[in-house]
Design a protein around this motif. Structure first.
Motif, PDB file in Angstrom:
ATOM      1  N   MET A  81       0.833  -1.213   0.000  1.00 51.22           N
ATOM      2  CA  MET A  81       0.000   0.000   0.000  1.00 51.22           C
ATOM      3  C   MET A  81       0.862   1.256   0.000  1.00 51.22           C
TER       4      MET A  81
ATOM      5  N   ARG B 267      -7.915  13.742   9.857  1.00 53.65           N
ATOM      6  CA  ARG B 267      -8.486  12.579  10.533  1.00 53.65           C
ATOM      7  C   ARG B 267      -9.984  12.758  10.781  1.00 53.65           C
TER       8      ARG B 267
ATOM      9  N   ALA C   2     -16.372   9.626   7.739  1.00 53.72           N
ATOM     10  CA  ALA C   2     -16.699   8.587   6.765  1.00 53.72           C
ATOM     11  C   ALA C   2     -17.421   7.423   7.421  1.00 53.72           C
ATOM     12  N   LEU C   3     -17.286   7.283   8.733  1.00 55.93           N
ATOM     13  CA  LEU C   3     -17.983   6.199   9.428  1.00 55.93           C
ATOM     14  C   LEU C   3     -19.454   6.511   9.630  1.00 55.93           C
TER      15      LEU C   3
ATOM     16  N   LEU D  83     -17.353   8.807  18.845  1.00 50.03           N
ATOM     17  CA  LEU D  83     -15.902   8.758  19.033  1.00 50.03           C
ATOM     18  C   LEU D  83     -15.369  10.066  19.586  1.00 50.03           C
TER      19      LEU D  83
ATOM     20  N   ARG E   4      -8.200   8.485  -5.637  1.00 51.37           N
ATOM     21  CA  ARG E   4      -8.782   7.296  -5.015  1.00 51.37           C
ATOM     22  C   ARG E   4      -8.749   6.088  -5.942  1.00 51.37           C
TER      23      ARG E   4
ATOM     24  N   GLN F 285      -5.275   3.570  -2.084  1.00 52.62           N
ATOM     25  CA  GLN F 285      -6.163   3.610  -0.939  1.00 52.62           C
ATOM     26  C   GLN F 285      -5.372   4.271   0.179  1.00 52.62           C
ATOM     27  N   ALA F 286      -5.958   5.271   0.794  1.00 49.85           N
ATOM     28  CA  ALA F 286      -5.228   5.929   1.871  1.00 49.85           C
ATOM     29  C   ALA F 286      -6.219   6.724   2.703  1.00 49.85           C
ATOM     30  N   PRO F 287      -5.863   7.020   3.946  1.00 44.87           N
ATOM     31  CA  PRO F 287      -6.738   7.893   4.729  1.00 44.87           C
ATOM     32  C   PRO F 287      -6.665   9.327   4.210  1.00 44.87           C
TER      33      PRO F 287
ATOM     34  N   ALA G 156     -17.846   3.728   5.206  1.00 46.90           N
ATOM     35  CA  ALA G 156     -16.468   4.204   5.006  1.00 46.90           C
ATOM     36  C   ALA G 156     -15.780   3.432   3.906  1.00 46.90           C
TER      37      ALA G 156
ATOM     38  N   GLU H 246     -13.908   3.869   1.270  1.00 46.80           N
ATOM     39  CA  GLU H 246     -12.542   3.962   0.747  1.00 46.80           C
ATOM     40  C   GLU H 246     -11.465   3.715   1.776  1.00 46.80           C
ATOM     41  N   LEU H 247     -11.843   3.713   3.047  1.00 48.22           N
ATOM     42  CA  LEU H 247     -10.823   3.509   4.054  1.00 48.22           C
ATOM     43  C   LEU H 247     -10.416   2.046   4.109  1.00 48.22           C
ATOM     44  N   SER H 248      -9.201   1.803   4.567  1.00 48.55           N
ATOM     45  CA  SER H 248      -8.779   0.416   4.734  1.00 48.55           C
ATOM     46  C   SER H 248      -9.245  -0.066   6.102  1.00 48.55           C
TER      47      SER H 248
ATOM     48  N   ASP I  47      -7.288   1.475   8.849  1.00 50.96           N
ATOM     49  CA  ASP I  47      -7.645   2.868   9.108  1.00 50.96           C
ATOM     50  C   ASP I  47      -8.907   2.949   9.950  1.00 50.96           C
ATOM     51  N   VAL I  48      -9.883   2.105   9.620  1.00 50.62           N
ATOM     52  CA  VAL I  48     -11.145   2.152  10.356  1.00 50.62           C
ATOM     53  C   VAL I  48     -10.930   1.768  11.811  1.00 50.62           C
TER      54      VAL I  48
ATOM     55  N   LEU J 116      -9.449   4.347  13.911  1.00 51.12           N
ATOM     56  CA  LEU J 116     -10.332   5.431  14.338  1.00 51.12           C
ATOM     57  C   LEU J 116     -10.875   5.181  15.735  1.00 51.12           C
ATOM     58  N   GLY J 117     -10.848   3.923  16.161  1.00 46.76           N
ATOM     59  CA  GLY J 117     -11.260   3.627  17.528  1.00 46.76           C
ATOM     60  C   GLY J 117     -10.360   4.295  18.553  1.00 46.76           C
TER      61      GLY J 117
ATOM     62  N   LEU K  70      -9.444   7.324  18.320  1.00 44.77           N
ATOM     63  CA  LEU K  70      -9.695   8.772  18.238  1.00 44.77           C
ATOM     64  C   LEU K  70      -9.998   9.424  19.586  1.00 44.77           C
TER      65      LEU K  70
ATOM     66  N   GLU L 136      -5.144  -4.542   5.152  1.00 44.54           N
ATOM     67  CA  GLU L 136      -4.898  -3.504   4.158  1.00 44.54           C
ATOM     68  C   GLU L 136      -6.012  -3.388   3.137  1.00 44.54           C
TER      69      GLU L 136
ATOM     70  N   ARG M  25      -9.647  -2.538   1.387  1.00 42.28           N
ATOM     71  CA  ARG M  25     -10.623  -1.449   1.480  1.00 42.28           C
ATOM     72  C   ARG M  25     -11.956  -1.994   1.976  1.00 42.28           C
TER      73      ARG M  25
ATOM     74  N   LEU N 128     -16.126  -3.133  12.024  1.00 44.62           N
ATOM     75  CA  LEU N 128     -16.736  -2.066  12.827  1.00 44.62           C
ATOM     76  C   LEU N 128     -16.735  -2.439  14.305  1.00 44.62           C
TER      77      LEU N 128
ATOM     78  N   ARG O  23     -13.401  -1.806  15.599  1.00 42.44           N
ATOM     79  CA  ARG O  23     -13.252  -0.369  15.817  1.00 42.44           C
ATOM     80  C   ARG O  23     -13.782   0.001  17.199  1.00 42.44           C
TER      81      ARG O  23
END
Lengths: 287, 332, 265
Positions: free
Chosen positions: B1, B214, B220-221, B229, B270, B274-276, C94, C96-98, C101-102, C105-106, C108, C139, C141, C154, C157
């Protein structure tokens, strides 16, 4: 009038001070030259024509893409239009002065690059006289009086040719199919007035108002003037087939080259008057 | 990646350098090595082509960034920078200044305030863009409500301000031509001052966007998950909207309305990696820069010595590539 | 088996209104640590709404919610987020996130928007992914995963938050039986071994009956609250589902199950 006087005073004053040329353009900016401009770029067709009519055509080094008269300018380098003037091209032509319209977007950039720009965009006869004078001063020529008198002469001759039966009739002159009409305070409207004709557009609406098509239908103009293609498709516009002028054929449709003479506020104003008179004569003869 | 990301950045960097070089070489006057010595040619290259090239890249940078922010904030792949009324606001402000200039024309001219009028158009467009977005925020009650509310408010404000601009041009028809001329998307009039303004805009928007990216990941969630969060949603929305307004306003004021760059740059990124958001915001900005730079260079060279409008070229370039990507993905 | 620790999350007379209708009516309950509670009930009973109110995502029209003896509204957003994790299967995925990444976010609530992840955060993320068996797709998506796979991500997360209170809204919807079982085991372990207060809304009754305690809801009210070993709880379950299920103990481990009660011919 006051602006004309003030500009004139400024010119005389600065001319008295130095041998340089000082002209105030339509933005209120004073353009100063040490000596008459020898290399000129014009970004408005009417200004191109003015330069040529003042017998300085050979000094033109570049024009905008719409300048097409006289034929000799068609060979000159073209530098784009009002929104997309090619700055690089203009700078590379090394003009002493650039003559542009007030809305030309490139003005700021050209001035930032050290070029002198005179923005001149006439709307009425008085404007035109002033602009011709300003261009003449920039060129160091004094042919403006002669030019203006010739224009007035041509207009008078044209007025004399207009048949008496048509005097006082109301005209609708279309400058764009939206429809934009020429009002009495525009240069072509003033020409029509000089020829003894009226205008369906009231003076309050300004020089080139965008009209509601309904207005034209209700006003029932006596004569319709426009490009020949526009005249042909006018009957197809909703409600316009009821226009008496269309039904009786009291229209003046001009081919593009002649139409450009009509709507350019340039030195061919007299010729425009004569074109109109010629059409009116034909109309009077036919009816 | 990570290697895919590195590859993308390398490609963008190389493309930028190559296109920048082209930007110096391409133009209606052509190129000769005399440009390094002859003062006239040198002026053409360094005073005209160089700032135009740099300005095109910076404008594309700002548009790519705002497009990515818009798409992240609204979680909508069709979102683009002019969504929140910035273009309509800029247009209205420009038209008002032009109309006032004509009306108060005598006074302005006598006072020699023409310079003010000219600064006025650029400044007006910027202020108008910010004003349009502020109006949207006001209408959506300051981003307190949902993001959909913000979107709707933006659409409404766009229509209303556009209608108001039309009304003003009815009253002052001379302003219409000036507005059309000013708002046409073009890189042809970017000088070093414009570059300065654009660079300032980039400096004000890129670092905060990178730092707070971030937040867009969390959004996005879904807004509820983001709130659970601990994401301060109203403040985050406000920050993103402010960055969007600043970036778009600066770009519009200098280059007019350049369409498509903001919309398509995030998609291009995109589709390759794939990236944040921390990566994709910056990559989108860089992609926008390359896209507009390419458009600018092509605009000057395709039908030289004439020029094509740059917006048409960015649409053709970006759109064709995107269509090809979608076709490939569909064929799989 | 009503073992439990101190009460972490409490609702006192909570009522909530959605779109003009009252969806929760004077709900009071106390949720302690060391316990896994399952909330069950028919559609529209207000289960998800209750969970959202408890998570602070929906305001109460009446009553209040207390987290660790302090009103929920009085908590600073980040500190509340560190102590209360919420997960829902609805909402955006979400795309596009991997996966990584998701799950990151936990963290955060602990890192904030500006903090840099440390090795400890990475370790927590890895553990969360291991617990939900999604480490292999780290890795990938999100939009390349199936519904069930996404759900596990999820959940990871939510676990990565390491909050003492865990609120899960329908965590088993897309999961296949092996993963459902794994989830049940996980929730039990989280509650009993790590002492969390785990609350889950569950559609699947048989899974819900494995919880330490069951809250039965219908029409916005709590009908019964207790372990399903108590008869009144079982009766309430049968009532709210209009006699369509029967609660029974089966198998060598005396496991509670809900059996669909087919109508007699």
């Amino acid at each position: 009038m006051r602006r004309c006087g003030l500009a004139l005073w400024l010119c005389i004053a600065s001319a008295a001070q130095a041998a340089g040329i000082s002209v105030q353009d339509d933005r209120g900016v004073t353009v100063q030259l040490d000596r008459p401009a020898q290399r000129i770029v014009t970004l408005l067709p009417s200004l191109t024509e003015t330069v040529c009519e003042l017998k300085a055509c050979e000094r033109l080094v570049g024009t905008d893409r719409y300048s097409n008269w006289p034929a000799s300018v068609q060979a000159l380098p073209k530098t784009g239009g009002m929104e997309d003037a090619n700055v690089e091209r203009i700078v590379a032509l090394k003009p002493d002065v650039v003559l542009a319209a007030v809305s030309t977007r490139a003005i700021g950039r050209l001035e930032a690059l050290g070029l002198k720009v005179a923005a001149l965009e006439p709307k009425s006869h008085a404007d035109m006289r002033r602009v011709i004078g300003a261009v003449a001063r920039l060129l160091g020529k004094d042919g403006e009086e002669l030019l203006w008198r010739r224009i007035e002469q041509q207009t008078r001759e044209a007025a004399a040719k207009v048949p008496a039966s048509l005097r006082g009739q109301h005209v609708y002159l279309e400058v764009d199919a939206s429809p934009y009409a020429a009002g009495p305070s525009s240069f072509v409207g003033e020409t029509l007035a000089a020829l003894g004709l009226g205008n369906v557009v009231p003076k309050e609406l300004g020089p080139f108002p965008k009209l509601n098509p309904e207005f034209v239908v209700r006003a029932q103009p006596d004569i319709l003037i426009g490009t020949d293609t526009a005249i042909q498709e006018m009957a197809a516009r909703p409600g316009w087939q009821g226009l008496k002028a269309l039904k009786t054929g009291r229209t003046c449709g001009f081919a593009m080259p002649q139409y450009e003479v009509l709507i350019r506020p340039g030195p061919r104003l007299g010729e425009a008057a004569q074109l109109l008179a010629g059409c009116f004569t034909k109309l009077a003869q036919a009816h | 990646m990570a290697s895919a990301r590195r590859r993308l950045l390398l490609t963008l960097a190389l493309a930028t350098l190559a296109l920048a070089l082209c930007g110096l070489v391409v133009g209606s006057e052509g190129w000769s090595f005399g440009a390094l010595t002859d003062p006239a040619l040198r002026q053409v290259v360094w005073d005209i082509r160089a700032p135009r090239t740099a300005g095109a890249w910076l404008t594309g940078l700002l548009l790519g960034l705002s497009g990515a922010i818009a798409q992240g904030l609204f979680r909508n792949p069709l979102a683009e920078p002019y969504l929140l009324g910035s273009s309509a606001g800029a247009g209205l402000a420009v038209v008002i200044v032009l109309a006032a200039g004509h009306a108060g024309g005598q006074a302005f001219q006598l006072l020699g305030a023409d310079a003010l009028l000219r600064l006025g158009l650029v400044g007006a467009a910027f202020v108008g863009a910010l004003g349009g977005v502020s109006l949207t925020l006001l209408l959506a009650r300051g981003a307190q409500r949902s993001t959909t509310g913000l979107l709707l408010a933006g659409v409404v404000v766009g229509f209303v301000l556009g209608a108001m601009a039309d009304l003003v041009t009815m009253a002052a028809p001379e302003a219409l031509r000036g507005k059309q001329v000013f708002m046409l998307g073009t890189t042809g009039f970017l000088g070093w001052t414009s570059c300065g303004a654009l660079a300032l805009g980039a400096l004000l928007t890129l670092p905060p966007a990178w730092r707070f990216a971030r937040a867009l990941d969390a959004l996005a969630l879904g807004e509820d998950s983001a709130r659970s969060l601990g994401l301060p949603l109203p403040q985050v929305r406000m920050l993103m909207v402010v960055l969007l307004a600043l970036a778009t306003g600066t770009a519009v004021a200098q280059a007019g309305l350049v369409a498509f760059v903001g919309l398509v740059s995030p998609h291009l990124v995109r589709s390759r990696v794939q990236a944040p958001h921390r990566f994709t915001l910056m990559a989108s900005a860089a992609t926008g820069g390359v896209l507009l730079l390419a458009g600018d260079v092509l605009a000057r060279s395709v039908i030289a010595p004439e020029e094509l409008p740059v917006g048409v070229l960015t649409a053709v370039l970006g759109g064709s590539y995107l269509m090809w990507l979608l076709h490939r993905r569909g064929a799989r | 088996m009503t073992r439990h620790g101190a009460s972490l999350l409490q609702a006192h007379g909570v009522s909530a209104v959605l779109g003009g209708t009252e969806v929760l009516h004077e709900v009071s309950l106390a949720l302690p640590s060391d316990q896994w509670t399952a909330i069950i009930g028919p559609n529209g009973a207000g289960k998800s709404t209750l969970l959202r109110v408890l998570a602070g995502l929906l305001p109460c029209a009446a009553g209040d919610v207390q987290l660790m003896d302090q009103p929920l509204l009085r908590w600073r957003t980040r500190e509340r987020a560190q102590r209360l994790a919420w997960m829902s299967q609805q909402g955006e995925s979400a795309g596009e996130l991997s996966v990584r990444d998701v799950v990151h976010l936990g963290r955060l609530p602990h890192l904030g928007l500006l903090g840099t992840p440390a090795a400890e955060d990475e370790a927590i993320v890895q553990q969360a992914m291991r617990q939900t068996e999604c480490a292999a797709w780290s890795e990938r998506r999100m939009d390349t995963l199936s519904g069930g796979e996404r759900q596990r991500v999820l959940l990871a997360r939510a676990l990565a938050v390491r909050a003492p209170v865990l609120l899960l809204d329908e965590p088993t919807t897309h999961l296949d039986p092996p993963h459902q079982v794994a989830l049940v085991r996980l929730l039990q372990r989280l509650a009993h071994d790590e002492g969390l207060c785990v609350v889950s809304v569950l559609h699947d009754l048989s899974l819900a009956l494995q919880a330490d305690r069951v809250i039965v809801m219908a029409a916005g009210r709590v009908r019964a609250d207790g372990p399903c070993s108590e008869a009144h709880v079982r009766q309430a379950i049968s009532d709210v589902f209009q006699g369509a299920v029967r609660i029974e103990r089966i198998g060598p481990q005396d496991q509670w199950v809900a059996v669909p009660q087919l109508p007699r011919e």
